[in-house]
Enzyme design. Structure first.
Site, PDB file in Angstrom:
ATOM      1  N   HIS A  34     -36.988 -46.007 -46.666  1.00  0.00           N
ATOM      2  CA  HIS A  34     -36.906 -44.003 -45.323  1.00  0.00           C
ATOM      3  C   HIS A  34     -36.149 -44.348 -45.138  1.00  0.00           C
ATOM      4  O   HIS A  34     -36.251 -43.406 -43.932  1.00  0.00           O
ATOM      5  CB  HIS A  34     -38.549 -43.778 -44.430  1.00  0.00           C
ATOM      6  CG  HIS A  34     -39.563 -44.348 -45.509  1.00  0.00           C
ATOM      7  ND1 HIS A  34     -39.912 -43.512 -45.752  1.00  0.00           N
ATOM      8  CD2 HIS A  34     -40.055 -45.778 -45.801  1.00  0.00           C
ATOM      9  CE1 HIS A  34     -41.425 -43.771 -46.300  1.00  0.00           C
ATOM     10  NE2 HIS A  34     -41.124 -44.747 -47.150  1.00  0.00           N
ATOM     11  N   LYS A  71     -39.438 -33.828 -33.057  1.00  0.00           N
ATOM     12  CA  LYS A  71     -39.244 -34.668 -34.280  1.00  0.00           C
ATOM     13  C   LYS A  71     -38.803 -35.593 -32.871  1.00  0.00           C
ATOM     14  O   LYS A  71     -38.544 -35.714 -31.516  1.00  0.00           O
ATOM     15  CB  LYS A  71     -37.740 -34.256 -34.912  1.00  0.00           C
ATOM     16  CG  LYS A  71     -36.813 -34.266 -33.938  1.00  0.00           C
ATOM     17  CD  LYS A  71     -35.753 -33.698 -35.807  1.00  0.00           C
ATOM     18  CE  LYS A  71     -35.897 -33.019 -36.357  1.00  0.00           C
ATOM     19  NZ  LYS A  71     -35.890 -32.747 -37.159  1.00  0.00           N
ATOM     20  N   ARG A  72     -38.720 -37.325 -33.398  1.00  0.00           N
ATOM     21  CA  ARG A  72     -38.334 -38.389 -32.575  1.00  0.00           C
ATOM     22  C   ARG A  72     -36.581 -37.930 -31.960  1.00  0.00           C
ATOM     23  O   ARG A  72     -35.800 -37.657 -32.383  1.00  0.00           O
ATOM     24  CB  ARG A  72     -38.189 -39.459 -33.186  1.00  0.00           C
ATOM     25  CG  ARG A  72     -39.644 -40.518 -33.646  1.00  0.00           C
ATOM     26  CD  ARG A  72     -40.194 -40.800 -32.443  1.00  0.00           C
ATOM     27  NE  ARG A  72     -39.827 -41.435 -32.285  1.00  0.00           N
ATOM     28  CZ  ARG A  72     -40.238 -43.370 -31.853  1.00  0.00           C
ATOM     29  NH1 ARG A  72     -41.522 -43.312 -32.011  1.00  0.00           N
ATOM     30  NH2 ARG A  72     -39.805 -44.073 -31.163  1.00  0.00           N
ATOM     31  N   LYS A 113     -29.947 -37.393 -35.416  1.00  0.00           N
ATOM     32  CA  LYS A 113     -31.119 -36.352 -35.305  1.00  0.00           C
ATOM     33  C   LYS A 113     -30.351 -34.739 -34.616  1.00  0.00           C
ATOM     34  O   LYS A 113     -30.655 -34.058 -34.745  1.00  0.00           O
ATOM     35  CB  LYS A 113     -32.526 -35.890 -35.189  1.00  0.00           C
ATOM     36  CG  LYS A 113     -33.763 -36.883 -35.825  1.00  0.00           C
ATOM     37  CD  LYS A 113     -34.744 -37.875 -35.180  1.00  0.00           C
ATOM     38  CE  LYS A 113     -35.975 -38.549 -36.374  1.00  0.00           C
ATOM     39  NZ  LYS A 113     -35.881 -38.122 -37.944  1.00  0.00           N
ATOM     40  N   THR A 124     -39.823 -34.676 -42.737  1.00  0.00           N
ATOM     41  CA  THR A 124     -41.251 -34.341 -43.554  1.00  0.00           C
ATOM     42  C   THR A 124     -42.156 -33.141 -42.489  1.00  0.00           C
ATOM     43  O   THR A 124     -42.472 -32.184 -42.892  1.00  0.00           O
ATOM     44  CB  THR A 124     -42.382 -34.857 -43.686  1.00  0.00           C
ATOM     45  OG1 THR A 124     -42.470 -35.443 -42.046  1.00  0.00           O
ATOM     46  CG2 THR A 124     -41.904 -35.969 -44.914  1.00  0.00           C
ATOM     47  N   LYS A 153     -43.386 -28.964 -42.776  1.00  0.00           N
ATOM     48  CA  LYS A 153     -44.720 -28.777 -42.082  1.00  0.00           C
ATOM     49  C   LYS A 153     -44.504 -26.955 -41.058  1.00  0.00           C
ATOM     50  O   LYS A 153     -45.126 -26.320 -41.732  1.00  0.00           O
ATOM     51  CB  LYS A 153     -45.043 -29.410 -41.174  1.00  0.00           C
ATOM     52  CG  LYS A 153     -45.572 -30.918 -41.500  1.00  0.00           C
ATOM     53  CD  LYS A 153     -45.435 -32.172 -40.229  1.00  0.00           C
ATOM     54  CE  LYS A 153     -46.221 -33.220 -41.300  1.00  0.00           C
ATOM     55  NZ  LYS A 153     -45.615 -34.428 -40.083  1.00  0.00           N
TER      56      LYS A 153
HETATM   57  C1  26W Z   1     -37.463 -51.694 -37.537  1.00  0.00           C
HETATM   58  C2  26W Z   1     -37.254 -50.498 -37.235  1.00  0.00           C
HETATM   59  C3  26W Z   1     -37.574 -49.714 -37.783  1.00  0.00           C
HETATM   60  C4  26W Z   1     -38.785 -48.390 -37.666  1.00  0.00           C
HETATM   61  C5  26W Z   1     -39.476 -47.965 -39.002  1.00  0.00           C
HETATM   62  C6  26W Z   1     -37.125 -49.130 -38.777  1.00  0.00           C
HETATM   63  C7  26W Z   1     -37.108 -47.930 -39.075  1.00  0.00           C
HETATM   64  C8  26W Z   1     -38.398 -47.492 -39.176  1.00  0.00           C
HETATM   65  C9  26W Z   1     -38.273 -46.200 -40.378  1.00  0.00           C
HETATM   66  C10 26W Z   1     -38.511 -45.872 -41.789  1.00  0.00           C
HETATM   67  C11 26W Z   1     -38.274 -44.844 -39.754  1.00  0.00           C
HETATM   68  C12 26W Z   1     -38.395 -43.811 -40.316  1.00  0.00           C
HETATM   69  O1  26W Z   1     -39.563 -42.756 -39.482  1.00  0.00           O
HETATM   70  N1  26W Z   1     -38.125 -43.233 -41.350  1.00  0.00           N
HETATM   71  C13 26W Z   1     -38.526 -41.950 -41.489  1.00  0.00           C
HETATM   72  O2  26W Z   1     -39.932 -41.492 -43.045  1.00  0.00           O
HETATM   73  C14 26W Z   1     -39.543 -40.232 -42.717  1.00  0.00           C
HETATM   74  C15 26W Z   1     -40.523 -40.414 -44.200  1.00  0.00           C
HETATM   75  O3  26W Z   1     -40.295 -40.803 -45.433  1.00  0.00           O
HETATM   76  C16 26W Z   1     -38.630 -39.327 -43.531  1.00  0.00           C
HETATM   77  O4  26W Z   1     -38.977 -38.454 -43.735  1.00  0.00           O
HETATM   78  C17 26W Z   1     -37.104 -39.231 -42.207  1.00  0.00           C
HETATM   79  O5  26W Z   1     -36.610 -38.631 -43.058  1.00  0.00           O
HETATM   80  C18 26W Z   1     -37.729 -40.502 -41.990  1.00  0.00           C
HETATM   81  O6  26W Z   1     -35.847 -41.174 -41.012  1.00  0.00           O
END
Ligand code: 26W
Length: 812
Positions: free
Chosen positions: A365, A548-549, A554, A656, A660
């Site tokens: 992701h 968004k975060r 971003k 996503t 929406k």
């Molecule tokens: C290790 C810490 C950590 C925690 C969570 C690293 C990475 C993450 C996630 C992968 C971050 C995340 O939420 N990524 C998002 O995933 C969405 C669903 O696929 C995408 O639509 C977003 O673009 C992406 O940033």
């Protein structure tokens, strides 16, 4: 009487009286109170149980159908689930909305009152967690036997308070008042080991005995995941850590050492205490690895328990089971399944490996190097000694295969090894995930392409067929039917029925209504009514939304520069014919991510300055509601006119929120990044405001020695905006943001500034032509059908999971 198959189950009433009856009996018998003394909480809990019963009845029939058909199961392993509030969803999926509204009125409450008491289990950070929730919803809606496995964190994503000093985090004890939507299942608890050492098994070189140094219990509770417009009800099973009896040290207790006596117990329960609030930087904390192994160990044992209920032969395991790894977070599942098969079930290594590789699939992701998890070898060695041994064998056999394919290419071996040697020996979880799975996918076409060309290019060379794309999707039930009932009703009226909610591509039918002026008027008045309901700003202003975060890739900082430029333009020409605009920011920053928290504080301060400014405030307003979560998203999205998707191209895997917002008639201003590209391709280039460098130009700019200061010097408005931020008027935080943009500007904010401002000018020109804007809005909705998570699940089912639906017999 044979009670299996749900036979003999007393049917739950369908009439208003029968529903009322059930509600009252639940109030008396399960809530232990009466109509006279029932509080809003009593009414909420009772209503929830009454609705839950109807879903539980369908769950019973689903479980019976799944047991009977002994199907191939999809298991979704995710460290995060953002399920959202449950009551409204379960009222919709059980078809009891109207019955409930009548019934609670008799208790003296309105449904709205009770919905406000509904908890949102904030068991996730952002995109990844919400995607997991949309996918399990669509798995049930598509009648696919599936279980979502996760962790039941006591404390979810922190509650955010925003003041002039920026973001403050408060613990989110989401189930403090209890959670009527879950079923604890202590009988299915599992035992999980940590630390300790391994011992050889005489006569079997492949096998070892692991002697853990610490034992923890994993207790599951599950939440029902109903399908929409079908009888299937799947579950999400969430594990919480409990101390094993043995961990309570009675001798210390009787010696008066109370704290020590419970120390072990506290340590055990800490494992599922809190969600890690980081969504892009791995911190390599030991407790996080314990959480990941805890989730994996409990879930694999539960999966094997279900398999052995109906199957004996291990060679059928991979035919009956596919396990999707939601990013690298549950990747330790690969060596864990090997350990179970080899050490506990005594399969030989190659047999076990064949089963393991066929069972797992991995979704990546992210593209951010700092988000790709690597664990120190010494930590894995300490916490999971047997798993490290297994990882070494997996790596040895893998590198032998690489060596055979690319003889003498030592550099490739070093690059591809699951073990990073320099500067510190670490396990590359993404490499382990690719080596130990049947399929690897990105979450949007550009993302999957960049994965093959950059981060995982060596692996794509070795196994091209393994790499796939499955573009993300969203649940139309939550993100338009529940979030935007006004627009949903208009669409249903326009299309003739609500079958579009299970077949979203049917929205294309709206294009034929675009010529109807009264339809356009109603479309516009619904957007306005949603804006009035949100009460964020002037409902006739252009509602410009960035939700968004917070993360520098971003580029909330780019949106801020635009706001400052608008502010300065208005001051330069107060009498100008300005388009009134409400800029809405929402989102959390990881507590340790200081640059992101600076952005939040600066935006809050700039917003307050503009609000207090008599010249600008009539035309420009910045709002920043705190504690952005699924429930708030459902309020904001229907009220949005403009959707900000302005990440540096090549950085947002998919997004996503973009889907929406487009589905709810917002027009996107964005870069060629993630799923923006696919949204633009489907809604039409005329209905999307594009700007900026593409992913390859952005990468090239950096290689060519990008100088942000050059843009500052050559663009007066840009210079004025940055100088304003760095002027001291907005304190140190403004200075820090300005100097980081003029210094390294990691995400080429200044390079895209002018193109962004030009695109915003096009936005205003289109906005002034109300009829044109409404047409663009309708066409965005009409062509968003592809972005349903039902389509996403259908893609996974056809190309990765190779599963078929199992219909659950309907009962009138
Ligand atoms: C290790 C810490 C950590 C925690 C969570 C690293 C990475 C993450 C996630 C992968 C971050 C995340 O939420 N990524 C998002 O995933 C969405 C669903 O696929 C995408 O639509 C977003 O673009 C992406 O940033």
């Amino acid at each position: 009487m044979d009670l299996r198959q749900g036979i003999g189950l007393r049917k739950l009433g369908k009439t208003a009286d029968e529903f009322q009856q059930d509600l009252l009996s639940n109030l008396y018998y399960r809530r232990g109170t009466t109509v006279e003394s029932a509080s809003a909480r009593d009414a909420y809990e009772t209503l929830s149980l009454t609705v839950r019963d109807r879903l539980a009845e369908r769950r019973a029939r689903t479980a019976a159908a799944h047991y009977a058909s002994n199907p191939r199961w999809v298991y979704y392993l995710s460290a995060e689930y953002l399920l959202g509030a449950q009551l409204e969803q379960n009222l919709l999926y059980s078809g009891t909305g109207n019955l409930a509204a009548e019934a609670v009125k008799a208790l003296g409450f309105s449904l709205e009152d009770l919905e406000d008491l509904d908890v949102e289990p904030g068991l996730g950070n952002g995109g990844l967690g919400r995607l997991a929730a949309c996918l399990v919803d669509s798995l049930a809606t598509r009648d696919i036997p599936a279980v979502g496995y996760g962790i039941r964190y006591d404390l979810g994503i922190f509650r955010q308070i925003i003041t002039e000093n920026g973001q403050t985090e408060l613990p989110d004890d989401w189930a403090f008042q209890g959670n009527p939507w879950e079923f604890p299942a202590p009988d299915d608890r599992q035992t999980v080991g940590f630390y300790g050492h391994t011992e050889p098994v005489p006569g079997s070189p492949d096998r070892k005995v692991w002697v853990p140094g610490e034992i923890v219990l994993g207790e599951p509770s599950h939440m029902l995941v109903p399908g929409y417009g079908t009888d299937t009800v799947n579950i999400v099973r969430l594990w919480s850590a409990k101390a094993s009896e043995a961990s309570f040290d009675l001798s210390r207790f009787s010696a008066g050492q109370y704290a020590e006596a419970v120390q072990e117990a506290v340590r055990a329960e800490n494992i599922s205490k809190v969600l890690y609030p980081d969504d892009s930087t791995e911190l390599g904390r030991e407790l996080r690895l314990k959480q990941q192994y805890f989730l994996v160990s409990c879930s694999l044992r539960d999966i094997i328990r279900r398999f052995r209920l109906r199957n004996e032969d291990w060679s059928e395991f991979a035919d009956k089971t596919v396990i999707q790894l939601n990013d690298t977070h549950p990747t330790i599942a690969i060596p864990e399944l090997m350990r179970l098969l080899v050490d506990e079930y005594e399969l030989d290594w190659s047999k076990a490996w064949e089963i393991t590789r066929k069972t797992f699939a991995y979704t990546c992701h992210t593209l951010l190097p700092e988000a790709l998890e690597t664990w120190p070898v010494r930590l894995i060695e300490k916490l999971l000694p047997r798993h490290l041994e297994i990882i070494y064998v997996i790596n040895m056999l893998f590198l032998r295969e690489v060596g055979a394919q690319f003889p003498g290419d030592q550099d490739r071996i070093r690059r591809m090894s699951i073990i990073q040697e320099e500067p510190e020996r670490r396990v590359r979880m993404a490499h382990l995930a690719v080596v130990g799975t049947e399929a690897v996918n990105g979450v949007a076409e550009l993302h999957s392409k960049l994965l093959r060309e950059t981060v995982l290019d060596d692996f794509a060379d070795l196994w091209p067929a393994k790499f796939q794309n499955v573009t993300n999707g969203i649940s139309p039930r939550r993100f338009i039917r529940i979030a935007n009932p006004r627009l949903s009703d208009l669409i249903t009226e326009g299309l003739g029925d609500d079958s579009w909610l299970r077949d979203l591509e049917k929205l294309a039918g709206l294009e034929s209504l675009i010529g109807d002026a009264s339809f356009r008027d109603r479309w516009q008045s619904i957007k306005r009514a949603n804006k009035v309901a949100l009460a964020a700003g002037d409902p006739d202003s252009l509602t410009d939304v960035m939700i968004k975060r917070f993360h520098e890739y971003k580029r909330q900082q780019l949106k801020l520069l635009h706001v400052v430029t608008l502010y300065q333009r208005i001051h330069a020409n107060p009498a100008g014919d300005w388009v009134p605009r409400t800029v809405l920011f929402a989102g959390k920053a990881a507590p340790a991510y200081h640059a992101a928290k600076d952005l939040i504080q600066l935006i809050a301060t700039v917003g307050a300055t503009i609000a207090a400014d008599p010249v600008a405030s009539p035309y420009l307003k910045v709002v920043f509601p705190s504690n952005y979560n699924v429930t708030l998203a459902e309020k904001i999205i229907p009220a949005a006119d403009l959707s900000e998707q302005i990440s540096l191209a090549g950085k947002e895997a998919s997004g996503t929120g973009n889907m929406k917002l487009a589905l709810n008639g917002a027009v996107t201003i964005g870069t060629l990044d993630g799923a923006n590209i696919e949204i633009r391709a489907r809604v039409g280039e005329d209905n999307f405001f594009l700007f900026g460098l593409d992913a390859y130009e952005a990468a090239q700019a950096r290689i060519n020695g990008y100088q942000p200061r050059a843009f500052y010097e050559h663009d007066a408005e840009l210079r004025a905006a940055i100088d304003a931020l760095g002027s001291g008027a907005f304190g140190d935080v403004g200075h820090r943001v300005a100097s980081s943009l003029l210094g390294w500007d990691e995400y080429l904010t200044l390079a895209d500034y002018r193109a962004y401002l030009d695109a915003q000018a096009q936005v205003e020109e289109a906005w002034r032509d109300r009829d044109r804007w409404i047409r663009m809005s309708i066409l965005n909705t009409a062509h968003s059908g592809f972005f349903s998570s039902d389509r996403t699940v259908a893609d996974y089912a056809a190309r990765i999971w190779r599963v078929a639906p199992v219909p659950v017999p309907h009962e009138d």
